[in-house]
Design an enzyme around this catalytic site. Sequence first.
Site, mmCIF file in Angstrom:
data_model
loop_
_atom_site.group_PDB
_atom_site.id
_atom_site.type_symbol
_atom_site.label_atom_id
_atom_site.label_comp_id
_atom_site.label_asym_id
_atom_site.label_seq_id
_atom_site.Cartn_x
_atom_site.Cartn_y
_atom_site.Cartn_z
ATOM 1 N N ARG A 248 -8.523 12.693 6.085
ATOM 2 C CA ARG A 248 -9.152 13.218 7.294
ATOM 3 C C ARG A 248 -10.667 13.062 7.174
ATOM 4 O O ARG A 248 -11.223 13.197 6.075
ATOM 5 C CB ARG A 248 -8.778 14.688 7.505
ATOM 6 N N LYS A 275 -6.338 20.927 5.079
ATOM 7 C CA LYS A 275 -5.822 21.597 6.275
ATOM 8 C C LYS A 275 -4.650 22.512 5.931
ATOM 9 O O LYS A 275 -4.539 23.607 6.473
ATOM 10 C CB LYS A 275 -5.390 20.549 7.301
ATOM 11 N N HIS A 338 -10.629 9.288 12.792
ATOM 12 C CA HIS A 338 -9.281 9.797 12.516
ATOM 13 C C HIS A 338 -8.236 8.700 12.694
ATOM 14 O O HIS A 338 -7.130 8.772 12.151
ATOM 15 C CB HIS A 338 -8.979 10.974 13.440
ATOM 16 N N ARG A 341 -6.127 6.940 9.882
ATOM 17 C CA ARG A 341 -4.885 7.547 9.406
ATOM 18 C C ARG A 341 -3.693 6.991 10.194
ATOM 19 O O ARG A 341 -2.656 6.646 9.616
ATOM 20 C CB ARG A 341 -4.959 9.069 9.544
ATOM 21 N N HIS A 364 0.470 15.491 5.307
ATOM 22 C CA HIS A 364 1.014 16.171 6.473
ATOM 23 C C HIS A 364 1.721 17.447 6.049
ATOM 24 O O HIS A 364 2.077 17.615 4.892
ATOM 25 C CB HIS A 364 1.963 15.249 7.240
ATOM 26 N N TYR A 374 3.751 23.171 -5.033
ATOM 27 C CA TYR A 374 4.244 22.615 -6.293
ATOM 28 C C TYR A 374 4.508 21.116 -6.217
ATOM 29 O O TYR A 374 4.678 20.467 -7.234
ATOM 30 C CB TYR A 374 5.531 23.344 -6.706
#
Length: 412
Positions: A248, A275, A338, A341, A364, A374
């Site tokens: 991003r 994010k 952007h 991406r 995402h 994890y």
Amino acid sequence: MALTDIKIRNAKGGITASGKITTKRYKMGDSRGLYLEVAPNGGKWWRLKYRIDGKEKRLSLGVYPDVGLKEARNRREKLRQQIAEGIDPSELRKAEKEVASDKNCFETIAREWHTKFSANWTEDHAARTLTRIQNDAFPWIGKRNIKDITAPDLLTILRRVENRGALETAHRINQICGQIFRYAIATGRAERDPSGDLKGALPPTKKKHHASIIEPKKIGELMRAINGYSGSFVTSTALKLSPLLFVRPGELRQAEWSEIDLEIAEWRIPPEKMKMRVLHIVPLSTQAIDLLKEMQPLTGRHKYVFPSTRTVTRPMSNNTINAALRRLGYSKEEMTAHGFRSMASTVLNEQGWNRDAIERQLAHSERDGVRAAYNYAQYLPERTKMMQAWGDYLDALEKGGDVIPINKTINI
């Protein structure tokens, strides 16, 4: 000439820096509006001189030595950022004082909520959230007791935002207000959240797709244009890394040297910058490493890989990459920061890479937050191969050669 700690310590009341005796306060200028005011009794106050709406104003930044030179400059930069956004720091400070005594008004609770939770947000998200409610909620419901605010009251301010063509912002403000109301309920200052009653009251937003280039021939043209960018070296390098890393834009501009390990070819972005608040690993292709090694002699001794042109203590502007694309002749309908991406996601999926590996590399959302925490290294060997192959693919497109699909050249 800018101030130094020695100059400040040696400054005496009643005697100016030039040695003249005076019974009045005198100023010692630093830079960008910051100056030190020295009183006859030796007291020293930091002040900021600035202009807004054509008027010259001054603001106190604290007393020396409680506030040192470095901190005074940091405060100056924060205030100048507010001024650049059209916010008058003097008026903002007055407003904050007015609501400080009323612990149950919407603005007080909103600022308390923002202070408490924004520590775990990205800097951009924290600033954007506060700006939205400062501009579109506080002027109308900020001084009201939060218990007295009803769904129709909230809808009125949302309609005002919607009517200026900012429907998505209206939805986001409603979400923010909902979080503030729920925080007020949890802290015993409200009984219900009226934002929940507005479900369906606003038209739904149309999902936006960031403009992107996905055709191989046009990607090659874009890469050649980027390679020929003639702006600053910092901007040029950030622009070249954008398609290679496809993170991003906010993550790229806030990259720190401490997060990057060129030896193991990894950039580890900490959770607080992401994010989804989860550590993210970006494998670095040889192309990316070469670019970072070129950048290191210039900014490696500072915190940020891509510092601001104004000060090395802050990252570059969030609009730098988009501005560079416009300078190259690409409109916002053709390509955005952007959009790199979307470009990588579309092409990599078409070339047969593991969709889950692509999604993980794009960072995402993972529905299970604990699982995501994890699994930050999930598919890492495959992602490492993919990132290198992607760099090689972009190189080939830039050179204008015939490119064989990646999934047919790599055995995974």
